[in-house]
Motif scaffolding. Structure first.
Motif, PDB file in Angstrom:
ATOM      1  N   MET A   1       1.007  -1.142  -0.003  1.00  0.00           N
ATOM      2  CA  MET A   1      -0.020   0.015   0.039  1.00  0.00           C
ATOM      3  C   MET A   1       0.855   1.255  -0.076  1.00  0.00           C
ATOM      4  SD  MET A   1      -2.961   0.823   0.062  1.00  0.00           S
ATOM      5  CE  MET A   1      -4.385   1.754   0.154  1.00  0.00           C
ATOM      6  N   LYS A   2       1.996   1.158   0.861  1.00  0.00           N
ATOM      7  CA  LYS A   2       2.936   2.233   0.851  1.00  0.00           C
ATOM      8  C   LYS A   2       3.631   2.638  -0.545  1.00  0.00           C
ATOM      9  CE  LYS A   2       6.362   4.010   3.912  1.00  0.00           C
ATOM     10  NZ  LYS A   2       7.109   3.977   4.885  1.00  0.00           N
ATOM     11  N   ASP A   3       3.643   1.417  -1.159  1.00  0.00           N
ATOM     12  CA  ASP A   3       4.554   1.682  -2.523  1.00  0.00           C
ATOM     13  C   ASP A   3       3.522   2.480  -3.579  1.00  0.00           C
ATOM     14  OD1 ASP A   3       6.651   0.324  -1.709  1.00  0.00           O
ATOM     15  OD2 ASP A   3       6.117  -1.452  -2.560  1.00  0.00           O
ATOM     16  N   ILE A   4       2.137   1.851  -3.276  1.00  0.00           N
ATOM     17  CA  ILE A   4       1.024   2.538  -4.242  1.00  0.00           C
ATOM     18  C   ILE A   4       1.104   4.178  -3.965  1.00  0.00           C
ATOM     19  CG2 ILE A   4      -1.168   2.799  -4.841  1.00  0.00           C
ATOM     20  CD1 ILE A   4      -1.379  -0.277  -4.367  1.00  0.00           C
ATOM     21  N   ILE A   5       1.029   4.619  -2.791  1.00  0.00           N
ATOM     22  CA  ILE A   5       0.972   6.031  -2.304  1.00  0.00           C
ATOM     23  C   ILE A   5       2.194   6.737  -2.862  1.00  0.00           C
ATOM     24  CG2 ILE A   5       0.966   7.384  -0.464  1.00  0.00           C
ATOM     25  CD1 ILE A   5      -0.817   5.301   1.186  1.00  0.00           C
ATOM     26  N   ASN A   6       3.420   6.147  -2.673  1.00  0.00           N
ATOM     27  CA  ASN A   6       4.397   6.566  -3.313  1.00  0.00           C
ATOM     28  C   ASN A   6       4.623   7.140  -4.710  1.00  0.00           C
ATOM     29  OD1 ASN A   6       5.807   7.277  -0.541  1.00  0.00           O
ATOM     30  ND2 ASN A   6       6.812   5.148  -0.680  1.00  0.00           N
ATOM     31  N   GLU A   8       1.682   7.064  -6.482  1.00  0.00           N
ATOM     32  CA  GLU A   8       0.774   8.145  -6.891  1.00  0.00           C
ATOM     33  C   GLU A   8       1.499   9.802  -6.657  1.00  0.00           C
ATOM     34  OE1 GLU A   8      -2.801   7.283  -4.416  1.00  0.00           O
ATOM     35  OE2 GLU A   8      -3.274   5.788  -6.032  1.00  0.00           O
TER      36      GLU A   8
END
Length: 109
Positions: A1-6, A8
């Motif tokens: 999830m953190k990778d997706i936020i980064n 984005e």
């Protein structure tokens, strides 16, 4: 999830920078286009001045150099900021019996 936020955040950052670069490009391009439009307008004013000084109508000068009077009129009005060929400029100068440099220099008359 953190990778997706980064990812984005990076995408948003890239879009912002791309927008800034595009804005700068457009701004600089408009300045250049306006500068050339002013130059073409000045050349056109000089052509009209020397044509009238010679006692020529647009039709007469246009006929001498093999172009339409309408196109010569466009050139004299600045050609809407569009370019015209150096050959055309030389033909006009030759028909007016002036040096082409008189038309191209930045000073007015």
């Amino acid at each position: 999830m953190k990778d997706i936020i980064n990812l984005e955040k990076q995408t948003i950052y890239l879009k912002i920078n791309l927008y800034k670069l595009l804005s700068l490009y457009i701004e600089n391009n408009l300045e250049v286009m306006m500068l050339f439009a002013v130059r073409y307008r000045n050349i056109g004013l000089k052509i009209a001045y020397y044509r009238k000084k010679k006692g020529y109508t647009q039709a007469k000068l246009a006929e001498q150099i093999g172009m339409s009077a309408a196109y010569l009129g466009q050139i004299e009005r600045g050609n809407r900021g569009n370019s015209f060929s150096l050959e055309t400029l030389y033909q006009i100068a030759d028909a007016l019996e002036i040096e082409v440099e008189l038309l191209m220099k930045d000073e007015m008359f």
